[in-house]
Every structure is written in structure tokens, then in C-alpha cells.
Write an enzyme that holds these catalytic residues in place. Structure first.
Site, short mmCIF file in Angstrom:
data_model
loop_
_atom_site.label_atom_id
_atom_site.label_comp_id
_atom_site.label_asym_id
_atom_site.label_seq_id
_atom_site.Cartn_x
_atom_site.Cartn_y
_atom_site.Cartn_z
N ARG A 73 35.88 27.03 24.17
CA ARG A 73 36.98 26.41 23.42
C ARG A 73 37.44 25.13 24.10
O ARG A 73 37.74 24.12 23.44
CB ARG A 73 38.13 27.42 23.32
N HIS A 77 37.74 21.44 22.46
CA HIS A 77 39.00 20.69 22.44
C HIS A 77 38.85 19.35 23.16
O HIS A 77 39.49 18.37 22.78
CB HIS A 77 40.11 21.51 23.10
N ASP A 78 38.02 19.30 24.19
CA ASP A 78 37.79 18.05 24.90
C ASP A 78 37.07 17.05 24.01
O ASP A 78 37.48 15.90 23.87
CB ASP A 78 36.97 18.31 26.17
N VAL A 81 38.98 15.23 21.09
CA VAL A 81 40.06 14.30 21.42
C VAL A 81 39.51 13.25 22.40
O VAL A 81 39.18 13.57 23.53
CB VAL A 81 41.26 15.03 22.06
N ASP A 85 34.87 13.61 27.40
CA ASP A 85 35.08 12.80 28.61
C ASP A 85 35.90 13.53 29.67
O ASP A 85 36.37 12.91 30.63
CB ASP A 85 35.76 11.47 28.26
N SER A 87 38.84 14.61 29.48
CA SER A 87 40.27 14.28 29.47
C SER A 87 41.14 15.53 29.36
O SER A 87 42.30 15.52 29.79
CB SER A 87 40.59 13.30 28.35
N ASN A 102 46.64 23.42 23.27
CA ASN A 102 45.92 23.54 24.54
C ASN A 102 46.63 24.39 25.59
O ASN A 102 46.08 24.66 26.65
CB ASN A 102 45.67 22.14 25.13
N PRO A 168 41.51 20.58 14.73
CA PRO A 168 41.48 21.42 13.53
C PRO A 168 42.51 22.54 13.61
O PRO A 168 42.73 23.12 14.67
CB PRO A 168 40.05 21.97 13.53
N HIS A 198 33.48 31.49 17.13
CA HIS A 198 34.51 32.52 17.17
C HIS A 198 33.92 33.92 17.26
O HIS A 198 34.66 34.90 17.26
CB HIS A 198 35.39 32.41 15.93
N THR A 199 32.62 34.01 17.33
CA THR A 199 31.99 35.31 17.58
C THR A 199 32.40 35.87 18.93
O THR A 199 32.28 37.07 19.17
CB THR A 199 30.45 35.19 17.50
N ASP A 250 36.49 38.29 16.36
CA ASP A 250 35.34 39.00 15.80
C ASP A 250 35.51 40.48 16.17
O ASP A 250 34.88 40.98 17.10
CB ASP A 250 34.05 38.44 16.39
N SER A 253 33.06 43.11 18.02
CA SER A 253 31.95 42.47 18.74
C SER A 253 32.43 41.21 19.45
O SER A 253 31.70 40.24 19.56
CB SER A 253 30.82 42.13 17.76
#
Length: 333
Positions: A73, A77-78, A81, A85, A87, A102, A168, A198-199, A250, A253
Site C-alpha cells: 500500500r 501511495h508513493d 503522489v 520518488d 516522498s 497515510n 483514490p 486487496h487480496t 479479502d 484469505s
């Protein structure tokens, strides 16, 4: 990508900023960067970079398996945005870390541990952005997911602002998700495949609870949810319960990289609205069906996930004079 979050399958190539690399002084950048990341980038300057990162990842996975979805994740997220890099790793009162999406990220210590070991083995050579990309791949492998060659040679960015964080959302429609991914040169198939990350992982009740109790102020659950699934989630996330309580994305699982997440969407058991709409939308549903082997031509989830991850990892990378090699991942030099 627990707040997760377009797309000619196999056809879109990232336009990278081709900037001529400049050689800096040995005190700031002893290794000359080429214009574009590539596999084997550190083969002469730091030949054991991947084994060092892998060793750190393995020890932290067995200590706490939740680091796997956490780092996956974090990489997402890096990249979404300011590009991939590193950040997201920077500390500061108004850094990306402080933005609400975050604040639940975990695994920063893993990246710092790998960086510490690499600074001993190869001082000022390997970027934190590259470490994060490698660690995300290696954690996926440990959960049963695919291995893929990670192009390396990114530089670390010097800017990290919470005000830049526009990720998102868990209530995004397919149309909105497509716009967000297209802005990163990712297509509709990439959207579906990467969302299927998201599994593995969990999400806080406060992110999605209204959907199971009072969807859009109707006083009832979202009608697209399987009715048998509603009481299961309501019992885990009571209306007046702790918003920080975490639920598997999930169910059944959550620690294994597989297609169970996609199958749950098929039967109306998606926890996040932004996930469930992938089955309900006429453009994304056929992709889910192909990944599940329900529609020809079939798509193999593992290889497709690897392809989309590699593609995403090249989003707006910093090269040449655009960035630096940090000494520590939490602060610019």
C-alpha cells in the site's frame, strides 16, 4: 491499498522524462545515474542490493505478516503522489505521511532498516524509492504472489506535502477511478489488476462502515452488497464501535495472494464500494471475469499483477538532476 484505489491491455508505455544524468561530487552522489531506470542498474555499484532488501523483508514478514500489505500500500501511495520518488517516507509536520489516507500506513521501519544496511554495503548509492519498489515486490512474493524484475535507478524526491495527497477514494466510481489511473498512464486493466492487490490486507471500519448501515443517507446498506454479507460485517464493525478496528479486505484469505478477492466481488462480498463497482460496471466486469477464468481470453492474475506493478513503479520517476540519494529515508540530505 486500503484506501484504494485504466488501461489497452499490454499497450501503454510510460513516457519518462529523459534527462541527461549529471555526475555530482562524491560526497553527494558517487554513482552516476542514467536517464531511465532499468533492470540490473546496480549490478556494478551495489551488486547485492536485492539480496540485502530481500533479507530485511523476510525477517520483518515473519515477525509481522501485516508488513506485506502495509508496504504494498505504501508503494502505491508513493507512486500516486508526485511519482515513485520515496516522498511518502519523508518526515515533517506537513509531509505526505500526515495526510489522513497515510496515517494508517505501516512498515516505515522496514525501509529504514534496509537503507541502513545498504548504506553500510554501498554508501550513497541506492535510493529509498528503489528500496520501496523492491520491498513491495518481495513482500508480495512471500504471500504467494508473483516475482517480477524491478527496474531500478530512481532518485529520491525532495518534496513531500500533505496538500499534494489526492489518492483514490473508497467511494470512487469506476469513472473516477479510471480518471485517476489514466493520469498516471495506467489503463482500465491496470486499475482492476492493481485494485486486486486487496487480496492481502485490512481496512479500518471508519473507512467503509456507512456503506453497511446508512448508504448515502438511505438508512439501509448498499443494495449491491450480498444480503448475507451485511450482518457479518456489521458484527465486526458495529455502528458505534471503534472506527480504527480493522477488517480483512479479502475475508477468508486475507494473508494469501490469490483470486479470492476477485471471487468475492463476483458474489457481492466486496468490502469497499470502489472495489465492488468493478464487478458491477460493464467495462471492468469482463476484466474481472477473465482474471477468474470465466471469460475468454483468460488473464492470469499473477503475471498481470506483476506487469501492472512494474508499469506503476515507473510513474513520474526522478532521474538526473531531479532528485538525490538520501542518506536516511525519512529526511532529505
Amino acid at each position: 491499498m486500503a484506501s484504494v484505489t485504466n488501461f489497452n491491455p499490454h499497450g501503454v508505455f510510460l513516457p519518462l522524462f529523459l534527462v541527461l544524468a549529471a555526475t555530482a561530487t562524491a560526497t553527494t552522489r558517487p554513482y552516476t545515474f542514467l536517464p531511465r531506470p532499468r533492470v540490473g542498474y546496480y549490478s556494478s555499484a551495489c551488486w547485492n542490493v536485492e539480496s540485502i532488501v530481500r533479507s530485511v523483508v523476510q525477517s520483518n514478514y515473519f515477525t509481522n505478516p501485516a508488513n506485506a500489505p502495509g508496504i504494498l500500500r505504501m508503494h502505491f501511495h508513493d507512486c500516486f503522489v508526485r511519482g515513485c520518488d520515496g516522498s511518502i517516507l519523508l518526515d515533517g509536520p506537513n509531509s505526505e505521511k500526515t495526510a489522513i489516507p497515510n496515517q494508517s500506513l505501516r512498515g516505515f521501519n522496514v525501509i529504514e532498516e534496509a537503507k541502513t544496511q545498504l548504506e553500510i554495503a554501498c554508501p550513497l548509492t541506492v535510493s529509498c524509492a528503489d528500496i520501496l519498489a523492491l520491498a513491495a515486490r518481495d513482500f508480495v512474493v512471500l504471500t504467494g504472489g508473483p516475482w517480477w524484475p524491478v527496474p531500478l535507478g530512481r532518485l529520491d524526491g525532495r518534496v513531500s506535502l500533505a496538500s499534494n495527497v489526492d489518492l483514490p477514494e473508497p467511494t470512487d466510481s469506476v469513472a473516477v477511478q479510471k480518471q485517476r489511473f489514466a493520469a498516471k498512464y495506467l489503463n482500465t486493466q491496470d486499475l482492476v489488476v492493481l485494485a486486486a492487490g486487496h487480496t492481502i490486507g485490512t481496512v479500518g471500519c471508519g473507512v467503509f462502515r456507512d456503506r453497511f448501515f446508512n448508504y448515502k443517507n438511505t438508512g439501509s446498506p448498499d443494495p449491491t452488497i450480498n444480503p448475507n454479507f451485511v450482518p457479518q460485517i456489521q458484527s465486526q464493525c458495529p455502528l458505534n464501535g471503534n472506527a480504527a478496528t480493522r477488517v480483512a479486505l479479502d475475508l477468508g484469505s486475507e494473508g494469501q495472494f490469490d483470486t479470492s478477492y476477485l471471487n468475492n466481488l463476483r458474489f457481492g462480498r466486496g468490502v469497499l464500494e470502489s472495489d465492488q463497482v468493478l464487478w458491477n460496471d460493464p467495462e471492468t466486469r469482463p476484466i474481472v471475469e477473465r482474471l477468474l477464468g470465466l471469460r475468454f481470453p483468460f488473464l492470469l492474475f499473477g503475471p498481470e499483477f506483476a506487469r501492472s506493478m512494474s508499469k506503476m513503479s515507473l510513474t513520474e520517476v526522478k532521474t538526473g538532476l531531479d532528485g538525490e540519494i538520501r542518506r536516511v529515508c525519512s529526511a532529505i540530505n
